[in-house]
Design a protein around this motif. Structure first.
Motif, PDB file in Angstrom:
ATOM      1  N   CYS A   1      80.595 -81.114 -98.273  1.00  0.00           N
ATOM      2  CA  CYS A   1      79.400 -80.430 -98.318  1.00  0.00           C
ATOM      3  C   CYS A   1      79.471 -78.959 -98.967  1.00  0.00           C
ATOM      4  N   LEU A   2      80.601 -78.779 -99.300  1.00  0.00           N
ATOM      5  CA  LEU A   2      80.297 -77.207-100.139  1.00  0.00           C
ATOM      6  C   LEU A   2      80.906 -77.115-101.111  1.00  0.00           C
TER       7      LEU A   2
ATOM      8  N   GLU B   1      73.174 -79.389-106.197  1.00  0.00           N
ATOM      9  CA  GLU B   1      72.014 -79.917-104.889  1.00  0.00           C
ATOM     10  C   GLU B   1      72.928 -80.782-105.274  1.00  0.00           C
ATOM     11  N   ASP B   2      73.410 -81.958-105.006  1.00  0.00           N
ATOM     12  CA  ASP B   2      74.324 -83.200-104.425  1.00  0.00           C
ATOM     13  C   ASP B   2      74.709 -82.613-103.365  1.00  0.00           C
TER      14      ASP B   2
ATOM     15  N   MET C   1      72.046 -86.176 -95.617  1.00  0.00           N
ATOM     16  CA  MET C   1      72.188 -86.893 -95.440  1.00  0.00           C
ATOM     17  C   MET C   1      73.137 -87.113 -93.637  1.00  0.00           C
ATOM     18  N   LYS C   2      73.983 -86.154 -93.115  1.00  0.00           N
ATOM     19  CA  LYS C   2      74.745 -86.256 -92.125  1.00  0.00           C
ATOM     20  C   LYS C   2      73.647 -86.131 -91.045  1.00  0.00           C
TER      21      LYS C   2
ATOM     22  N   ILE D   1      76.166 -78.530 -89.893  1.00  0.00           N
ATOM     23  CA  ILE D   1      75.417 -78.869 -91.497  1.00  0.00           C
ATOM     24  C   ILE D   1      73.878 -77.858 -91.370  1.00  0.00           C
ATOM     25  N   PRO D   2      73.736 -77.155 -90.372  1.00  0.00           N
ATOM     26  CA  PRO D   2      72.785 -76.464 -90.890  1.00  0.00           C
ATOM     27  C   PRO D   2      72.973 -75.298 -91.408  1.00  0.00           C
TER      28      PRO D   2
END
Length: 304
Positions: A34-35, A254-255, A262-263, A271-272
Protein backbone atom coordinates in the motif's frame (compact mmCIF):
# COMPACT_ATOMS: atom_id res chain seq x y z
CA UNK A 1 18.74 -6.42 30.32
CA UNK A 2 15.15 -7.44 29.59
CA UNK A 3 16.07 -10.99 30.57
CA UNK A 4 17.32 -9.73 33.94
CA UNK A 5 13.90 -8.29 34.70
CA UNK A 6 13.60 -6.11 37.81
CA UNK A 7 17.21 -6.84 38.72
CA UNK A 8 18.37 -4.81 35.73
CA UNK A 9 19.23 -1.16 36.46
CA UNK A 10 17.50 -0.43 33.14
CA UNK A 11 14.19 -2.00 34.20
CA UNK A 12 12.34 1.30 34.91
CA UNK A 13 13.39 2.61 31.49
CA UNK A 14 12.51 -0.64 29.68
CA UNK A 15 9.17 -0.71 31.46
CA UNK A 16 8.37 2.81 30.22
CA UNK A 17 8.89 2.03 26.53
CA UNK A 18 6.12 1.56 23.95
CA UNK A 19 4.97 -2.03 23.42
CA UNK A 20 3.82 -1.43 19.84
CA UNK A 21 5.89 0.07 17.03
CA UNK A 22 4.87 1.14 13.54
CA UNK A 23 8.25 1.08 11.82
CA UNK A 24 9.00 -0.78 8.61
CA UNK A 25 10.33 -3.68 10.67
CA UNK A 26 6.91 -4.03 12.30
CA UNK A 27 4.97 -3.91 9.02
CA UNK A 28 3.72 -6.83 6.95
CA UNK A 29 3.91 -7.46 3.18
CA UNK A 30 0.32 -6.20 2.95
CA UNK A 31 1.53 -2.86 4.35
CA UNK A 32 4.32 -2.57 1.79
CA UNK A 33 1.80 -3.21 -1.00
CA UNK A 34 0.00 0.00 0.00
CA UNK A 35 3.07 2.25 -0.10
CA UNK A 36 4.76 4.12 -2.97
CA UNK A 37 7.99 2.48 -4.26
CA UNK A 38 10.51 4.48 -2.20
CA UNK A 39 8.64 4.21 1.10
CA UNK A 40 7.98 0.51 0.48
CA UNK A 41 11.64 -0.18 -0.32
CA UNK A 42 12.85 1.69 2.77
CA UNK A 43 10.32 -0.08 4.99
CA UNK A 44 11.32 -3.49 3.62
CA UNK A 45 14.97 -2.65 4.31
CA UNK A 46 14.05 -2.25 7.97
CA UNK A 47 12.34 -5.65 7.93
CA UNK A 48 15.45 -7.26 6.41
CA UNK A 49 17.58 -5.68 9.15
CA UNK A 50 15.28 -7.21 11.77
CA UNK A 51 15.43 -10.65 10.13
CA UNK A 52 19.23 -10.48 10.15
CA UNK A 53 19.24 -9.29 13.76
CA UNK A 54 16.89 -12.10 14.76
CA UNK A 55 19.20 -14.67 13.20
CA UNK A 56 22.26 -13.14 14.90
CA UNK A 57 20.56 -13.23 18.31
CA UNK A 58 20.26 -17.01 18.05
CA UNK A 59 24.07 -17.23 18.27
CA UNK A 60 24.35 -15.18 21.49
CA UNK A 61 25.14 -17.66 24.29
CA UNK A 62 23.92 -15.62 27.28
CA UNK A 63 20.39 -15.05 25.94
CA UNK A 64 17.89 -17.76 26.88
CA UNK A 65 16.27 -19.95 24.23
CA UNK A 66 12.88 -18.75 25.45
CA UNK A 67 13.73 -15.19 24.46
CA UNK A 68 15.55 -16.18 21.26
CA UNK A 69 12.49 -18.07 20.05
CA UNK A 70 10.02 -15.30 20.92
CA UNK A 71 9.87 -13.42 17.61
CA UNK A 72 7.49 -10.74 18.93
CA UNK A 73 9.91 -9.99 21.76
CA UNK A 74 13.00 -9.90 19.54
CA UNK A 75 11.17 -7.64 17.09
CA UNK A 76 10.29 -5.34 20.01
CA UNK A 77 13.94 -5.29 21.13
CA UNK A 78 15.07 -4.53 17.58
CA UNK A 79 12.61 -1.64 17.33
CA UNK A 80 13.73 -0.25 20.68
CA UNK A 81 17.36 -0.12 19.57
CA UNK A 82 16.60 0.97 16.00
CA UNK A 83 14.27 3.83 16.91
CA UNK A 84 15.83 5.02 20.17
CA UNK A 85 19.58 4.86 19.54
CA UNK A 86 22.04 7.54 18.48
CA UNK A 87 25.02 7.20 16.17
CA UNK A 88 28.31 8.18 17.82
CA UNK A 89 31.48 7.75 15.77
CA UNK A 90 29.81 5.05 13.72
CA UNK A 91 28.54 3.14 16.76
CA UNK A 92 24.95 2.82 17.98
CA UNK A 93 24.40 3.95 21.57
CA UNK A 94 21.24 3.99 23.65
CA UNK A 95 20.86 6.87 26.10
CA UNK A 96 17.81 6.47 28.38
CA UNK A 97 15.89 9.73 28.93
CA UNK A 98 17.68 11.44 26.01
CA UNK A 99 15.85 8.96 23.76
CA UNK A 100 12.57 10.55 24.89
CA UNK A 101 13.28 13.72 22.88
CA UNK A 102 10.94 13.95 19.90
CA UNK A 103 11.75 14.78 16.29
CA UNK A 104 11.03 18.01 14.47
CA UNK A 105 12.38 19.95 11.52
CA UNK A 106 12.53 22.87 13.95
CA UNK A 107 14.89 21.70 16.69
CA UNK A 108 15.60 23.34 20.04
CA UNK A 109 18.18 20.98 21.57
CA UNK A 110 21.48 19.43 20.60
CA UNK A 111 23.50 16.55 22.04
CA UNK A 112 27.19 16.20 22.81
CA UNK A 113 29.40 13.67 24.59
CA UNK A 114 32.36 14.21 26.89
CA UNK A 115 35.59 12.17 26.90
CA UNK A 116 34.07 9.68 29.34
CA UNK A 117 31.09 9.05 27.09
CA UNK A 118 28.56 10.99 29.17
CA UNK A 119 25.69 12.36 27.10
CA UNK A 120 24.76 16.01 27.56
CA UNK A 121 21.63 17.63 26.16
CA UNK A 122 21.50 21.39 25.89
CA UNK A 123 19.05 23.83 24.41
CA UNK A 124 19.99 25.85 21.33
CA UNK A 125 17.51 28.63 22.04
CA UNK A 126 15.21 29.79 24.84
CA UNK A 127 12.62 27.12 25.61
CA UNK A 128 9.65 28.15 27.77
CA UNK A 129 8.91 25.95 30.76
CA UNK A 130 6.60 23.07 29.88
CA UNK A 131 7.46 23.16 26.18
CA UNK A 132 8.48 19.97 24.33
CA UNK A 133 12.10 19.38 23.38
CA UNK A 134 12.92 18.56 19.76
CA UNK A 135 15.92 17.22 17.91
CA UNK A 136 16.35 15.95 14.34
CA UNK A 137 16.21 12.21 13.69
CA UNK A 138 17.26 12.63 10.07
CA UNK A 139 16.79 14.43 6.76
CA UNK A 140 13.72 16.71 7.07
CA UNK A 141 13.26 16.67 3.28
CA UNK A 142 12.78 12.90 3.13
CA UNK A 143 9.80 12.04 5.36
CA UNK A 144 9.55 8.56 3.81
CA UNK A 145 12.88 7.59 5.40
CA UNK A 146 11.71 8.74 8.83
CA UNK A 147 8.41 6.96 8.26
CA UNK A 148 10.13 3.66 7.41
CA UNK A 149 12.62 3.70 10.28
CA UNK A 150 10.63 5.32 13.09
CA UNK A 151 7.01 4.73 12.11
CA UNK A 152 5.61 8.26 12.07
CA UNK A 153 4.71 10.90 9.48
CA UNK A 154 6.79 14.04 9.91
CA UNK A 155 4.18 16.76 9.50
CA UNK A 156 6.88 19.39 10.06
CA UNK A 157 8.80 18.28 6.98
CA UNK A 158 9.37 21.09 4.50
CA UNK A 159 9.63 18.95 1.39
CA UNK A 160 9.41 15.48 -0.07
CA UNK A 161 11.62 13.59 -2.50
CA UNK A 162 10.23 13.94 -6.02
CA UNK A 163 9.99 10.11 -6.35
CA UNK A 164 11.81 10.01 -9.70
CA UNK A 165 13.51 6.62 -9.41
CA UNK A 166 13.87 5.44 -13.02
CA UNK A 167 17.04 7.37 -13.89
CA UNK A 168 20.35 5.51 -13.76
CA UNK A 169 22.68 7.53 -11.55
CA UNK A 170 26.21 8.42 -12.65
CA UNK A 171 28.89 10.71 -11.25
CA UNK A 172 27.76 13.68 -13.35
CA UNK A 173 24.15 13.30 -12.19
CA UNK A 174 25.37 13.17 -8.60
CA UNK A 175 27.22 16.44 -9.23
CA UNK A 176 23.98 17.95 -10.53
CA UNK A 177 22.21 17.01 -7.30
CA UNK A 178 20.70 13.59 -7.92
CA UNK A 179 20.06 12.80 -4.27
CA UNK A 180 16.98 12.18 -2.10
CA UNK A 181 17.72 15.29 -0.05
CA UNK A 182 18.11 17.63 -3.04
CA UNK A 183 15.64 16.42 -5.69
CA UNK A 184 12.61 17.59 -3.75
CA UNK A 185 9.17 19.08 -4.11
CA UNK A 186 8.48 21.78 -1.50
CA UNK A 187 5.43 20.90 0.54
CA UNK A 188 3.75 24.26 1.17
CA UNK A 189 4.41 25.98 -2.16
CA UNK A 190 4.63 23.09 -4.62
CA UNK A 191 7.89 24.48 -5.96
CA UNK A 192 10.21 22.13 -7.80
CA UNK A 193 13.84 22.13 -6.68
CA UNK A 194 16.29 23.27 -9.35
CA UNK A 195 18.12 19.96 -9.02
CA UNK A 196 15.03 18.15 -10.33
CA UNK A 197 14.93 20.31 -13.45
CA UNK A 198 18.69 20.03 -13.99
CA UNK A 199 18.66 16.24 -13.72
CA UNK A 200 15.69 15.93 -16.08
CA UNK A 201 17.29 18.22 -18.64
CA UNK A 202 20.56 16.30 -18.46
CA UNK A 203 18.69 13.07 -19.20
CA UNK A 204 16.76 14.74 -22.06
CA UNK A 205 20.15 15.42 -23.66
CA UNK A 206 21.22 11.76 -23.56
CA UNK A 207 21.19 11.59 -27.36
CA UNK A 208 23.43 14.64 -27.77
CA UNK A 209 26.56 14.10 -25.69
CA UNK A 210 28.19 17.37 -26.77
CA UNK A 211 25.21 19.45 -25.61
CA UNK A 212 24.84 17.31 -22.51
CA UNK A 213 28.47 17.95 -21.58
CA UNK A 214 28.15 21.68 -22.26
CA UNK A 215 25.07 21.87 -20.03
CA UNK A 216 26.78 19.84 -17.32
CA UNK A 217 29.85 22.09 -17.32
CA UNK A 218 27.64 25.19 -17.22
CA UNK A 219 25.97 23.84 -14.06
CA UNK A 220 29.25 22.87 -12.42
CA UNK A 221 31.06 26.12 -13.30
CA UNK A 222 28.19 28.41 -12.34
CA UNK A 223 27.61 29.57 -15.93
CA UNK A 224 24.02 30.64 -15.34
CA UNK A 225 23.64 32.24 -18.77
CA UNK A 226 24.44 29.05 -20.71
CA UNK A 227 22.39 27.02 -18.28
CA UNK A 228 19.39 29.33 -18.75
CA UNK A 229 19.66 29.03 -22.54
CA UNK A 230 19.43 25.26 -22.35
CA UNK A 231 16.53 25.36 -19.91
CA UNK A 232 14.65 27.78 -22.14
CA UNK A 233 15.29 25.66 -25.23
CA UNK A 234 14.19 22.39 -23.63
CA UNK A 235 11.55 23.68 -21.24
CA UNK A 236 8.75 21.93 -23.11
CA UNK A 237 10.49 18.55 -23.01
CA UNK A 238 11.48 18.85 -19.36
CA UNK A 239 8.07 19.93 -18.14
CA UNK A 240 6.29 17.35 -20.29
CA UNK A 241 8.42 14.65 -18.65
CA UNK A 242 7.83 16.14 -15.20
CA UNK A 243 4.08 16.43 -15.76
CA UNK A 244 3.89 12.83 -16.96
CA UNK A 245 5.77 11.69 -13.85
CA UNK A 246 3.56 13.67 -11.46
CA UNK A 247 0.32 12.58 -13.15
CA UNK A 248 1.37 8.93 -13.24
CA UNK A 249 2.53 9.00 -9.64
CA UNK A 250 -0.75 10.53 -8.46
CA UNK A 251 -2.75 7.91 -10.35
CA UNK A 252 -0.67 5.12 -8.81
CA UNK A 253 -1.02 6.72 -5.38
CA UNK A 254 -4.82 6.74 -5.70
CA UNK A 255 -4.70 3.02 -6.46
CA UNK A 256 -2.51 2.42 -3.41
CA UNK A 257 -4.80 4.44 -1.16
CA UNK A 258 -7.85 2.57 -2.44
CA UNK A 259 -6.07 -0.73 -1.79
CA UNK A 260 -5.24 0.42 1.74
CA UNK A 261 -8.83 1.50 2.39
CA UNK A 262 -10.00 -2.05 1.70
CA UNK A 263 -7.80 -3.58 4.40
CA UNK A 264 -9.21 -4.82 7.69
CA UNK A 265 -7.85 -2.54 10.42
CA UNK A 266 -8.04 -5.32 12.99
CA UNK A 267 -5.64 -7.36 10.88
CA UNK A 268 -3.59 -4.41 9.62
CA UNK A 269 -3.59 -1.76 12.37
CA UNK A 270 -0.86 0.33 10.68
CA UNK A 271 -3.05 1.19 7.68
CA UNK A 272 -4.14 4.59 9.13
CA UNK A 273 -0.47 5.58 9.43
CA UNK A 274 0.18 4.43 5.86
CA UNK A 275 -2.81 6.43 4.66
CA UNK A 276 -1.50 9.50 6.49
CA UNK A 277 1.89 9.10 4.80
CA UNK A 278 0.32 8.69 1.37
CA UNK A 279 -1.96 11.68 1.95
CA UNK A 280 1.02 13.85 2.92
CA UNK A 281 2.78 12.91 -0.31
CA UNK A 282 -0.40 13.36 -2.34
CA UNK A 283 -0.99 16.90 -1.06
CA UNK A 284 2.59 17.86 -1.92
CA UNK A 285 2.30 16.42 -5.43
CA UNK A 286 -1.05 18.15 -5.99
CA UNK A 287 0.56 21.52 -5.23
CA UNK A 288 3.37 20.70 -7.65
CA UNK A 289 0.83 19.71 -10.31
CA UNK A 290 -0.99 23.04 -9.90
CA UNK A 291 2.30 24.82 -10.62
CA UNK A 292 3.64 22.77 -13.52
CA UNK A 293 0.44 22.13 -15.51
CA UNK A 294 0.20 25.72 -16.82
CA UNK A 295 3.92 25.73 -17.69
CA UNK A 296 3.62 22.45 -19.55
CA UNK A 297 0.52 23.68 -21.41
CA UNK A 298 2.18 26.94 -22.44
CA UNK A 299 5.34 25.18 -23.56
CA UNK A 300 3.43 23.12 -26.10
CA UNK A 301 0.47 25.15 -27.43
CA UNK A 302 -2.49 23.04 -28.52
CA UNK A 303 -2.99 23.12 -32.31
CA UNK A 304 -6.53 23.17 -33.66
Amino acid sequence: EYQNGEESPFFPWLNSLPRIYNSGAAMTPACYDCLPPLAAALAMEERVKFINCNQALKTVPFISDEIKNNKDLTRWAFNVVSTRSFSVDGEKVVVPIADMINHSTYTNVDISYDDEGNCMVYTTNDVPAGSPLFMSYGDPTNPSALFAKYGFVDESSLASFCKIMNIQKNSELEDLGMDYSRMVFWKDTGEVAQEVLDVLLYTELNGDRASQQQFYLACINGDEQTKAVYHAQYQGDVYATLKDHVDTFLEDLEDLMFKASMKNLDTHPRIPLIMAHNQFVKETFMRVKANIDPIAANSYPVLY
